[in-house]
Design a protein around this motif. Structure first.
Motif, mmCIF file in Angstrom:
data_model
loop_
_atom_site.group_PDB
_atom_site.id
_atom_site.type_symbol
_atom_site.label_atom_id
_atom_site.label_comp_id
_atom_site.label_asym_id
_atom_site.label_seq_id
_atom_site.Cartn_x
_atom_site.Cartn_y
_atom_site.Cartn_z
ATOM 1 N N VAL A 1 -10.182 -24.500 19.145
ATOM 2 C CA VAL A 1 -10.901 -24.879 17.746
ATOM 3 C C VAL A 1 -9.821 -25.423 16.849
ATOM 4 C CG1 VAL A 1 -11.600 -23.666 15.967
ATOM 5 C CG2 VAL A 1 -12.518 -22.915 18.250
ATOM 6 N N GLU A 2 -8.569 -24.883 16.844
ATOM 7 C CA GLU A 2 -7.569 -25.539 15.766
ATOM 8 C C GLU A 2 -7.381 -26.774 16.069
ATOM 9 O OE1 GLU A 2 -3.437 -23.529 13.990
ATOM 10 O OE2 GLU A 2 -3.593 -23.676 16.238
ATOM 11 N N MET A 3 -7.197 -26.914 17.369
ATOM 12 C CA MET A 3 -6.964 -28.703 17.814
ATOM 13 C C MET A 3 -7.955 -29.530 17.364
ATOM 14 S SD MET A 3 -3.903 -28.864 18.567
ATOM 15 C CE MET A 3 -3.997 -30.504 19.112
ATOM 16 N N LYS A 4 -9.308 -28.965 17.628
ATOM 17 C CA LYS A 4 -10.512 -29.876 17.176
ATOM 18 C C LYS A 4 -10.509 -29.858 15.629
ATOM 19 C CE LYS A 4 -12.396 -30.381 21.287
ATOM 20 N NZ LYS A 4 -12.563 -31.739 21.949
ATOM 21 N N LEU A 5 -10.219 -28.809 14.937
ATOM 22 C CA LEU A 5 -10.331 -29.169 13.464
ATOM 23 C C LEU A 5 -9.297 -29.815 13.081
ATOM 24 C CD1 LEU A 5 -10.774 -25.257 12.406
ATOM 25 C CD2 LEU A 5 -12.528 -27.276 11.999
ATOM 26 N N LEU A 6 -8.115 -29.995 13.548
ATOM 27 C CA LEU A 6 -6.990 -30.969 13.075
ATOM 28 C C LEU A 6 -7.386 -32.390 13.372
ATOM 29 C CD1 LEU A 6 -4.070 -31.350 12.316
ATOM 30 C CD2 LEU A 6 -3.265 -30.919 14.297
ATOM 31 N N GLU A 7 -8.077 -32.685 14.685
ATOM 32 C CA GLU A 7 -8.403 -33.772 14.863
ATOM 33 C C GLU A 7 -9.712 -34.291 13.842
ATOM 34 O OE1 GLU A 7 -10.194 -33.609 18.990
ATOM 35 O OE2 GLU A 7 -8.102 -33.609 19.815
ATOM 36 N N THR A 8 -10.575 -33.372 13.380
ATOM 37 C CA THR A 8 -11.323 -33.770 12.672
ATOM 38 C C THR A 8 -10.801 -33.961 11.191
ATOM 39 O OG1 THR A 8 -13.029 -32.266 13.552
ATOM 40 C CG2 THR A 8 -13.510 -32.759 11.552
ATOM 41 N N LEU B 1 -7.757 -35.178 10.638
ATOM 42 C CA LEU B 1 -7.000 -36.529 10.593
ATOM 43 C C LEU B 1 -7.975 -37.604 10.583
ATOM 44 C CD1 LEU B 1 -4.362 -35.538 13.369
ATOM 45 C CD2 LEU B 1 -3.877 -35.820 10.948
ATOM 46 N N THR B 2 -9.190 -37.347 11.145
ATOM 47 C CA THR B 2 -10.408 -38.459 10.769
ATOM 48 C C THR B 2 -10.913 -38.631 9.606
ATOM 49 O OG1 THR B 2 -10.878 -37.788 13.205
ATOM 50 C CG2 THR B 2 -12.431 -38.878 11.837
ATOM 51 N N LYS B 3 -10.828 -37.615 8.874
ATOM 52 C CA LYS B 3 -11.295 -37.304 7.455
ATOM 53 C C LYS B 3 -10.103 -38.228 6.700
ATOM 54 C CE LYS B 3 -11.684 -34.590 3.483
ATOM 55 N NZ LYS B 3 -12.566 -35.119 2.908
ATOM 56 N N LEU B 4 -8.833 -37.863 7.042
ATOM 57 C CA LEU B 4 -7.627 -38.472 6.034
ATOM 58 C C LEU B 4 -7.773 -40.270 6.331
ATOM 59 C CD1 LEU B 4 -5.003 -35.870 6.598
ATOM 60 C CD2 LEU B 4 -6.428 -36.287 4.566
ATOM 61 N N ASP B 5 -7.918 -40.304 7.756
ATOM 62 C CA ASP B 5 -8.048 -42.010 8.031
ATOM 63 C C ASP B 5 -9.136 -42.487 7.326
ATOM 64 O OD1 ASP B 5 -5.964 -41.868 9.649
ATOM 65 O OD2 ASP B 5 -6.908 -41.650 11.505
ATOM 66 N N ALA B 6 -10.204 -41.770 7.294
ATOM 67 C CA ALA B 6 -11.509 -42.501 6.620
ATOM 68 C C ALA B 6 -11.364 -42.608 5.113
ATOM 69 C CB ALA B 6 -12.565 -41.879 7.076
ATOM 70 N N ALA C 1 -7.813 -39.666 -0.633
ATOM 71 C CA ALA C 1 -8.465 -38.404 -1.065
ATOM 72 C C ALA C 1 -7.354 -37.437 -0.971
ATOM 73 C CB ALA C 1 -9.534 -37.975 0.110
ATOM 74 N N PRO C 2 -7.727 -36.223 -1.657
ATOM 75 C CA PRO C 2 -6.719 -35.174 -1.873
ATOM 76 C C PRO C 2 -6.200 -34.596 -0.383
ATOM 77 C CG PRO C 2 -8.269 -34.707 -3.447
ATOM 78 C CD PRO C 2 -8.767 -35.956 -2.652
ATOM 79 N N MET C 3 -5.189 -34.092 -0.284
ATOM 80 C CA MET C 3 -4.650 -33.660 1.176
ATOM 81 C C MET C 3 -5.400 -32.320 1.238
ATOM 82 S SD MET C 3 -3.453 -33.990 3.707
ATOM 83 C CE MET C 3 -2.442 -33.042 5.215
ATOM 84 N N LYS D 1 -16.349 -25.295 6.552
ATOM 85 C CA LYS D 1 -17.841 -24.905 6.877
ATOM 86 C C LYS D 1 -18.545 -26.005 7.591
ATOM 87 C CE LYS D 1 -18.524 -21.346 3.455
ATOM 88 N NZ LYS D 1 -19.433 -21.010 2.097
ATOM 89 N N GLU D 2 -18.387 -27.226 7.050
ATOM 90 C CA GLU D 2 -19.008 -28.357 7.569
ATOM 91 C C GLU D 2 -18.340 -28.811 8.869
ATOM 92 O OE1 GLU D 2 -21.906 -29.565 6.706
ATOM 93 O OE2 GLU D 2 -22.117 -28.066 4.990
ATOM 94 N N ALA D 3 -17.199 -28.672 8.960
ATOM 95 C CA ALA D 3 -16.328 -29.244 10.164
ATOM 96 C C ALA D 3 -16.970 -28.145 11.294
ATOM 97 C CB ALA D 3 -15.118 -29.218 9.822
#
Length: 123
Positions: free
Chosen positions: A51-58, A60-65, A69-71, A98-100
């Motif tokens: 789960v932690e790795m999947k959240l991290l991937e999500t 990073l995707t948000k930060l790329d997009a 945006a604030p970190m 919650k959304e992720a």
């Protein structure tokens, strides 16, 4: 009120047990990540790593997009009775989490993750 020797009134010091209002207001930012497919919502450490790795991937995707945006940030995580407790830094981070969690894919068969208030005993 306590009286000083010179007659001035002074309030007694606050109890050390009393939490500052700012801390009380932030309690909603501490949540439990539960797996509804397991009894009591528990999750193994191995599954948490997934789960932690999947959240991290999500994240990073948000930060790329949204590079401007604030970190997003967490204030920590811990275990309580087999449930992962997560401390979000602020309301936007809690909303993102919650959304992720709702959109995570590639987990174990039957995974049913949910973010709930940490005081909820119906994990």
């Amino acid at each position: 009120m306590a009286k000083l020797k010179n007659g001035d009134n002074k309030r007694p010091p606050p109890s050390k047990a009393a939490a500052p209002a700012s801390e009380i207001a932030k309690k909603h930012l501490i949540v439990a990540l539960t797996d509804r497919s397991e009894q009591l919502g528990r999750m193994s450490q191995e599954r948490w790593k997934v789960v932690e790795m999947k959240l991290l991937e999500t994240l990073l995707t948000k930060l790329d997009a949204e590079p401007n945006a604030p970190m997003p940030a967490f204030d920590g995580a811990e275990w309580f009775s087999g449930v992962k407790i997560i401390k979000c830094k602020d309301d936007p981070m809690l909303t993102w989490l919650k959304e992720a969690v709702k959109t995570l894919q590639g987990l174990w068969e039957g995974a049913s993750l949910e973010i709930v208030d940490r005081s909820c005993r119906e994990w």
